[in-house]
Design a protein around this motif. Structure first.
Motif, mmCIF file in Angstrom:
data_model
loop_
_atom_site.group_PDB
_atom_site.id
_atom_site.type_symbol
_atom_site.label_atom_id
_atom_site.label_comp_id
_atom_site.label_asym_id
_atom_site.label_seq_id
_atom_site.Cartn_x
_atom_site.Cartn_y
_atom_site.Cartn_z
ATOM 1 N N ARG A 244 0.859 -1.183 0.000
ATOM 2 C CA ARG A 244 0.000 0.000 0.000
ATOM 3 C C ARG A 244 0.892 1.228 0.000
ATOM 4 N N ILE A 245 0.315 2.358 -0.412
ATOM 5 C CA ILE A 245 1.092 3.601 -0.515
ATOM 6 C C ILE A 245 0.302 4.748 0.125
ATOM 7 N N GLY A 246 0.995 5.535 0.950
ATOM 8 C CA GLY A 246 0.418 6.751 1.508
ATOM 9 C C GLY A 246 1.123 7.948 0.880
ATOM 10 N N ALA A 257 -3.887 4.020 -0.187
ATOM 11 C CA ALA A 257 -4.616 2.896 -0.795
ATOM 12 C C ALA A 257 -3.609 1.831 -1.197
ATOM 13 N N ASP A 258 -4.114 0.678 -1.693
ATOM 14 C CA ASP A 258 -3.164 -0.312 -2.203
ATOM 15 C C ASP A 258 -2.521 0.257 -3.467
ATOM 16 N N GLY A 332 -10.845 0.470 1.488
ATOM 17 C CA GLY A 332 -9.384 0.532 1.612
ATOM 18 C C GLY A 332 -8.735 1.706 0.905
ATOM 19 N N HIS A 333 -9.519 2.561 0.247
ATOM 20 C CA HIS A 333 -8.949 3.695 -0.502
ATOM 21 C C HIS A 333 -9.430 5.002 0.126
ATOM 22 N N HIS A 334 -8.507 5.718 0.758
ATOM 23 C CA HIS A 334 -8.858 6.957 1.468
ATOM 24 C C HIS A 334 -8.256 8.155 0.736
#
Ligand code: SF4
Length: 341
Positions: A244-246, A257-258, A332-334
């Motif tokens: 996942r990446i922020g 999100a992933d 899962g996607h913010h």
């Protein structure tokens, strides 16, 4: 970075993310540095390096933190490692609140989280032999362990990171940049940590050796059952390493999100601009580059409302007054943008 061989099945790891246990949880974390001034050196303002950051990392997962220089990603990493004191918020590690841990309790916990630094040379003592550099933490934490046993462990670690036995008796300056980073990784592994925070671990290395070190980190993650917080400014590197990446901007996480969702369907205008700047390996597939205007504002005097509004190509009037929450747009996607819902 197209020559990086993805040694792990990251897709599989990402899809099983929700089933795994959480190792690290950061809740509304703030790290503000006071700025002193005037005759009495009073605090006159604060640099809001990390401002209300929340995320979690599951066991065995790699979370990439990406953003431009000064966005707060390294400060977030150092605060989690307790090298800096948080101003506010909570850090949960393996079920324990470590936010205010001090003294011997912190020291005991510290062996579970280690750091791999950007500049391997600056982080290695030039006066110590490599064997001693790696022995030191083991000896400090396990003083009763026999020297012969520790030496055997250190030799095994050196071999595991791709260095020969005789590296034990050499000094850091006798190695190349890539080899020094391998020494730094061996030192980080010496106490068998659960979490490694890798802060730009390959950005000081030649491109030709970057992929070797990244592949080594991937192999070690499986062998040592490691969880990574992988901090970098290079989206191509982060894509290969992360589940996942922020995305960070001016002390905030603006999207998380992933990695497939981030690349295929970036929702936040800042993420869209970053992705548009990543070179496309297939020359037939052209994409439009989004060029952001202006510089990143100072974290000492951040803009009101959305922190990105001074550079956002989609900004509307209310963006300067409303601070968007990081909200779950899809499972899962913010994203934190008032135009995304
Ligand atoms: Fe741009 Fe407004 Fe969204 Fe912020 S809230 S990213 S300024 S559109």
């Amino acid at each position: 970075m197209n020559n990086i061989i993805d040694l792990k099945n990251k897709d599989k790891a990402a899809s099983s993310h929700t089933k795994k246990e959480t190792l690290l949880e950061v809740i509304n974390l703030k790290t503000h540095y006071p700025i002193k001034g005037g005759f009495f050196r009073r605090t006159i303002s604060h640099v809001k390096a990390v401002d209300n950051v929340s995320f979690s990392v599951k066991k065995g997962e790699t979370l990439g933190l990406v953003g431009e220089s000064g966005c707060g990603k390294s400060t977030a990493g150092r605060t989690i490692l307790k090298l800096l004191n948080p101003t506010a918020g909570k850090i949960m590690f393996d079920g324990e609140d470590i936010t205010n841990l001090r003294g011997s309790k912190l020291r005991q916990r510290r062996k579970d989280f280690q750091m791999v630094f950007q500049d391997p040379y600056a982080s290695l003592n030039p006066m110590q032999m490599v064997g001693d550099i790696i022995t030191e933490p083991i000896h400090n934490y396990y003083p009763k362990k026999k020297s012969r046993e520790i030496k055997q462990e250190v030799l095994e670690l050196l071999n595991r990171v791709g260095l020969p036995d005789d590296a034990y008796y050499k000094y850091a300056h006798e190695f190349s940049g890539g080899q020094r980073q391998r020494i730094g990784i061996a030192r980080a592994l010496a106490l068998k940590p659960k979490l490694i925070i890798a802060d730009e671990p390959v950005s000081a290395l030649d491109v030709s050796v970057q992929s070797q070190v990244l592949n080594l980190l991937n192999e070690l993650q499986d062998d040592f059952d490691l969880t990574y917080l992988f901090i970098a400014h290079d989206l191509s590197v982060v894509k290969h390493m992360s589940d996942r990446i922020g995305i960070m901007y001016l002390g905030h996480i603006v999207e998380i999100a992933d990695k497939h969702s981030i690349y295929k369907e970036p929702l936040h205008p800042y993420t869209q601009a970053l992705i548009s700047a990543v070179p496309e390996p297939d020359p037939k597939r052209k994409k439009q580059r989004i060029v952001l205007q202006g510089d990143v504002p100072s974290p000492e005097n951040p803009p009101s409302g959305c922190p990105f509004h001074t550079r956002c190509p989609m900004a509307v009037d209310k963006c300067s007054t409303i601070t968007p929450e990081l909200k779950e747009v899809k499972p899962g996607h913010h994203a934190a943008c008032i135009l995304v819902d």
